[in-house]
Design a protein around this motif. Structure first.
Motif, PDB file in Angstrom:
ATOM      1  N   PHE A   1       0.639  -1.041   0.020  1.00  0.00           N
ATOM      2  CA  PHE A   1       0.178   0.193  -0.178  1.00  0.00           C
ATOM      3  C   PHE A   1       1.203   1.445   0.249  1.00  0.00           C
ATOM      4  O   PHE A   1       0.457   2.159  -0.430  1.00  0.00           O
ATOM      5  CB  PHE A   1      -0.843  -0.158   1.659  1.00  0.00           C
ATOM      6  N   GLY A   2       2.285   0.993  -0.181  1.00  0.00           N
ATOM      7  CA  GLY A   2       3.536   2.307   0.438  1.00  0.00           C
ATOM      8  C   GLY A   2       4.374   1.781   0.587  1.00  0.00           C
ATOM      9  O   GLY A   2       5.065   0.819   0.612  1.00  0.00           O
TER      10      GLY A   2
ATOM     11  N   GLY B   1       1.625  11.586   5.941  1.00  0.00           N
ATOM     12  CA  GLY B   1       1.210  11.465   4.356  1.00  0.00           C
ATOM     13  C   GLY B   1       2.055  12.319   3.412  1.00  0.00           C
ATOM     14  O   GLY B   1       2.455  13.415   3.801  1.00  0.00           O
TER      15      GLY B   1
ATOM     16  N   LYS C   1      -0.339  15.160   4.533  1.00  0.00           N
ATOM     17  CA  LYS C   1      -1.348  14.672   5.299  1.00  0.00           C
ATOM     18  C   LYS C   1      -0.615  14.679   6.312  1.00  0.00           C
ATOM     19  O   LYS C   1       0.501  14.658   7.159  1.00  0.00           O
ATOM     20  CB  LYS C   1      -2.005  14.011   5.413  1.00  0.00           C
TER      21      LYS C   1
ATOM     22  N   SER D   1       3.943  12.200  -0.662  1.00  0.00           N
ATOM     23  CA  SER D   1       4.543  12.000  -1.273  1.00  0.00           C
ATOM     24  C   SER D   1       5.373  12.670  -2.696  1.00  0.00           C
ATOM     25  O   SER D   1       6.716  12.743  -1.557  1.00  0.00           O
ATOM     26  CB  SER D   1       3.226  12.911  -2.273  1.00  0.00           C
TER      27      SER D   1
ATOM     28  N   LYS E   1      -0.266  10.360  12.597  1.00  0.00           N
ATOM     29  CA  LYS E   1       0.110   9.950  11.215  1.00  0.00           C
ATOM     30  C   LYS E   1       0.858  11.362  10.156  1.00  0.00           C
ATOM     31  O   LYS E   1      -0.234  12.197  10.708  1.00  0.00           O
ATOM     32  CB  LYS E   1      -1.140   8.828  10.618  1.00  0.00           C
TER      33      LYS E   1
ATOM     34  N   LEU F   1       4.170   7.765   5.682  1.00  0.00           N
ATOM     35  CA  LEU F   1       3.814   6.370   4.758  1.00  0.00           C
ATOM     36  C   LEU F   1       4.103   7.709   3.415  1.00  0.00           C
ATOM     37  O   LEU F   1       3.081   8.062   3.072  1.00  0.00           O
ATOM     38  CB  LEU F   1       2.861   6.761   5.286  1.00  0.00           C
ATOM     39  N   ILE F   2       4.306   7.294   2.322  1.00  0.00           N
ATOM     40  CA  ILE F   2       4.121   7.237   1.021  1.00  0.00           C
ATOM     41  C   ILE F   2       3.307   6.597  -0.061  1.00  0.00           C
ATOM     42  O   ILE F   2       3.615   5.320   0.165  1.00  0.00           O
ATOM     43  CB  ILE F   2       5.487   7.324  -0.047  1.00  0.00           C
ATOM     44  N   TYR F   3       1.568   7.056  -0.048  1.00  0.00           N
ATOM     45  CA  TYR F   3       1.112   6.325  -0.291  1.00  0.00           C
ATOM     46  C   TYR F   3       1.251   5.807  -1.452  1.00  0.00           C
ATOM     47  O   TYR F   3       1.990   6.485  -2.675  1.00  0.00           O
ATOM     48  CB  TYR F   3      -0.363   7.368  -0.544  1.00  0.00           C
ATOM     49  N   SER F   4       0.768   4.863  -1.888  1.00  0.00           N
ATOM     50  CA  SER F   4       1.156   3.999  -3.558  1.00  0.00           C
ATOM     51  C   SER F   4       0.304   4.586  -4.428  1.00  0.00           C
ATOM     52  O   SER F   4       1.507   4.783  -5.700  1.00  0.00           O
ATOM     53  CB  SER F   4       1.019   2.725  -3.771  1.00  0.00           C
ATOM     54  N   SER F   5      -0.317   5.289  -4.181  1.00  0.00           N
ATOM     55  CA  SER F   5      -0.871   6.364  -5.253  1.00  0.00           C
ATOM     56  C   SER F   5      -0.071   7.817  -5.767  1.00  0.00           C
ATOM     57  O   SER F   5      -0.146   8.385  -6.497  1.00  0.00           O
ATOM     58  CB  SER F   5      -2.227   6.971  -4.816  1.00  0.00           C
ATOM     59  N   GLU F   6       1.286   8.040  -4.367  1.00  0.00           N
ATOM     60  CA  GLU F   6       1.833   8.681  -4.686  1.00  0.00           C
ATOM     61  C   GLU F   6       3.433   9.062  -5.211  1.00  0.00           C
ATOM     62  O   GLU F   6       4.302   9.696  -5.057  1.00  0.00           O
ATOM     63  CB  GLU F   6       1.910   9.785  -3.156  1.00  0.00           C
TER      64      GLU F   6
END
Length: 514
Positions: free
Chosen positions: A461-462, A509, A500, A511, A507, A474-479
């Motif tokens: 997921f990232g 977030g 975020k 990118s 937490k 956490l670097i989101y997988s969508s980013e």
């Protein structure tokens, strides 16, 4: 006139005589005995003569009645020739022939051993017993020769007066007849002697004298039996009770314990609920201890009844077979043969005043006792344990394994987060001893802040990345570009920006699309 009288007397004399023919067997009486001959009166006009060699010493008695064979009505010497041996053999053959036709057994004496078998005297006639039908395996000749046994006639030749006999079939028939007779006498509830024939994992087979019965492991003793060999051994002679009979299926159920009084009959009186008793540990299983209170009476201490607060996972590390324990009786089920016991009920329940002793928000010290995947158990005193969840170990770091933060036996200070005396749970926190830094983090890293981070772990997921020594994001997988994601590995440096900051959830977030 005289001649007429003589003729009449001759006719009367002849009419008084028996009608005897050659080849007949008749009854006679010994009238005299000499060293070579025996004179026998058979009711004929002259006595018969028989060689003395045809008699045994016990038979040579004047006046004794015997059966004889008429060899000849009149010899050259004018005597009736008789034979004792032929009478015995002919009568014996008739008996043999009848037994053969009826399928009955007949007695015989083994006279000598020959090639391929034995010669057997049956009713004075010699028969052959093949070795394969002898049933004399592992028997000494002294126990066979000149001994009487029962045989079954398997082949007869009437012309030659020869026969083949079988001891093997006779034994089989005797056993079958014996079993039939035994079945008629067996009764449920009676006690019988038997020999332990064989032992299996589920019980022992007992020979009752031709019929085998099963002594099941559960009917061996009122106390727990791990294996039948603990109670009986092959060859043992034991007294057993007949519990059930099924002649159609040829099954006999036997019991050993039923011969003794049932110790469970008045168990409620001897071990009332709430009473304190002593017993010996006889078995240790993952879920509890079996304790013998007396011969035939065992109770179970469930693992949950060992301690009020200490978490016991390995009973064998604490107890050993043979240990003597004082326990309290919790419940008694006479029908199911179960007694529930407890060790902890003998002690005062420390959870009754745990909320007063460890109020939420208080800071206490303890020792690390053990770990699970989701936290660490802390011993607060000798009887109370609490748990630190992994989420309460650090404000900013993601803790995968509690052992990464704490060590077994380590003394630590913790904060009491919550107390549930009813369910015996105390939640502890390690991070709560320090101020929550997330308000400052939000100020330090406002949205759109760009920075360089270090890859810690790549997940589906990232990507978890280290922002500084005490902060992860956490670097989101969508980013992040998929090709770039596939190339990343731990310790790689990557340029990211803050998208975020969740102070409540602790937490941050990120990118990689900078």
């Amino acid at each position: 006139m005289v001649e007429e009288k003589m003729s009449l007397m001759d006719k009367l004399y002849e009419s008084s005589l028996k009608e005897i023919k050659d080849g007949q067997i008749v009854t006679g009486r010994i009238v005299s005995v000499s060293p070579k001959e025996v004179l026998v009166d058979i009711g004929y006009k002259s006595e018969g003569i028989i060689s003395a060699q045809e008699f045994s010493a016990s038979e040579l008695e004047v006046g004794r009645e015997i059966e004889v064979y008429v060899d000849s009505i009149e010899s050259d010497a004018g005597m009736v020739v008789l034979s004792r041996e032929k009478a015995i053999k002919l009568q014996g053959w008739h008996r043999i022939d009848k037994n053969f036709r009826d399928g009955d057994l007949i007695e015989g004496t083994v006279r000598r051993k020959i090639k391929g078998g034995y010669l057997v005297d049956v009713c004075g006639i010699e028969g052959f017993l093949p070795l394969s039908l002898s049933s004399f395996r592992n028997m000494a000749d002294a126990d066979i020769l000149n001994r009487q046994f029962k045989f079954k006639m398997v082949k007869l030749n009437n012309l030659r007066h020869s026969m083949i006999v079988s001891r093997k079939e006779a034994v089989s028939k005797e056993r079958a007849e014996g079993r039939d007779k035994l079945w008629e006498t067996l009764k449920i509830g009676e006690v019988r002697s038997g020999i332990v024939k064989s032992i299996t994992d589920f019980g022992a087979f007992i020979d009752l004298g031709g019929i085998d019965g099963l002594l099941h492991i559960t009917d061996m003793s009122w106390s727990k039996v791990a294996h039948p060999s603990e109670v009986v051994a092959a060859g043992d002679k034991i007294e057993v009770m007949i519990l059930n009979l099924d002649r159609k299926e040829s099954k006999v159920s036997l019991g050993l314990k039923q011969r003794l009084p049932d110790p469970w009959s008045d168990v409620e009186n001897r071990y009332p609920v709430g009473s304190k008793v002593k017993g010996k540990v006889v078995n240790i299983l993952p879920y509890g201890l079996f304790v013998e209170l007396e011969k035939g009476i065992e109770g179970l201490i469930h693992i949950s009844e060992i301690s009020w607060a200490k978490r016991v996972t390995n009973l064998q590390g604490v107890f050993a077979v043979g240990d003597m324990l004082e326990v309290q009786v919790l419940s008694v089920d006479k029908e199911a043969h179960r007694i529930s016991l407890s060790v902890k009920q003998l002690e005062s329940n420390p959870w009754l005043d745990v909320e007063a002793k460890f109020p939420p928000g208080s800071q206490v010290g303890g020792k690390v006792r053990g770990f699970t995947e989701y936290g660490a158990f802390i011993e607060l005193d000798n009887s109370i344990e609490g748990m630190i969840h992994v989420s309460d170990m650090s404000w900013t770091k993601r803790v995968n394994h509690p052992q990464d933060v704490l060590k077994k036996g380590q003394r630590v200070d913790v904060m009491v987060l919550s107390v549930d005396g009813t369910n015996r749970r105390i939640s502890l926190g390690l991070k709560q001893l320090t101020e929550n830094p997330w308000a400052e983090i939000a100020k330090k890293y406002p949205l759109e802040t760009e920075l360089e981070a270090e890859v810690i772990q790549v997940a589906p997921f990232g990507v978890f990345a280290r922002i500084d020594d005490s902060l992860e994001g956490l670097i989101y997988s969508s980013e992040i570009d998929k090709d770039a994601l596939d190339k990343l590995k731990p310790s790689d440096k990557i340029r990211v920006k803050v998208i975020k900051v969740d102070v409540e959830q602790a937490k941050i977030g990120l990118s990689a699309k900078v």
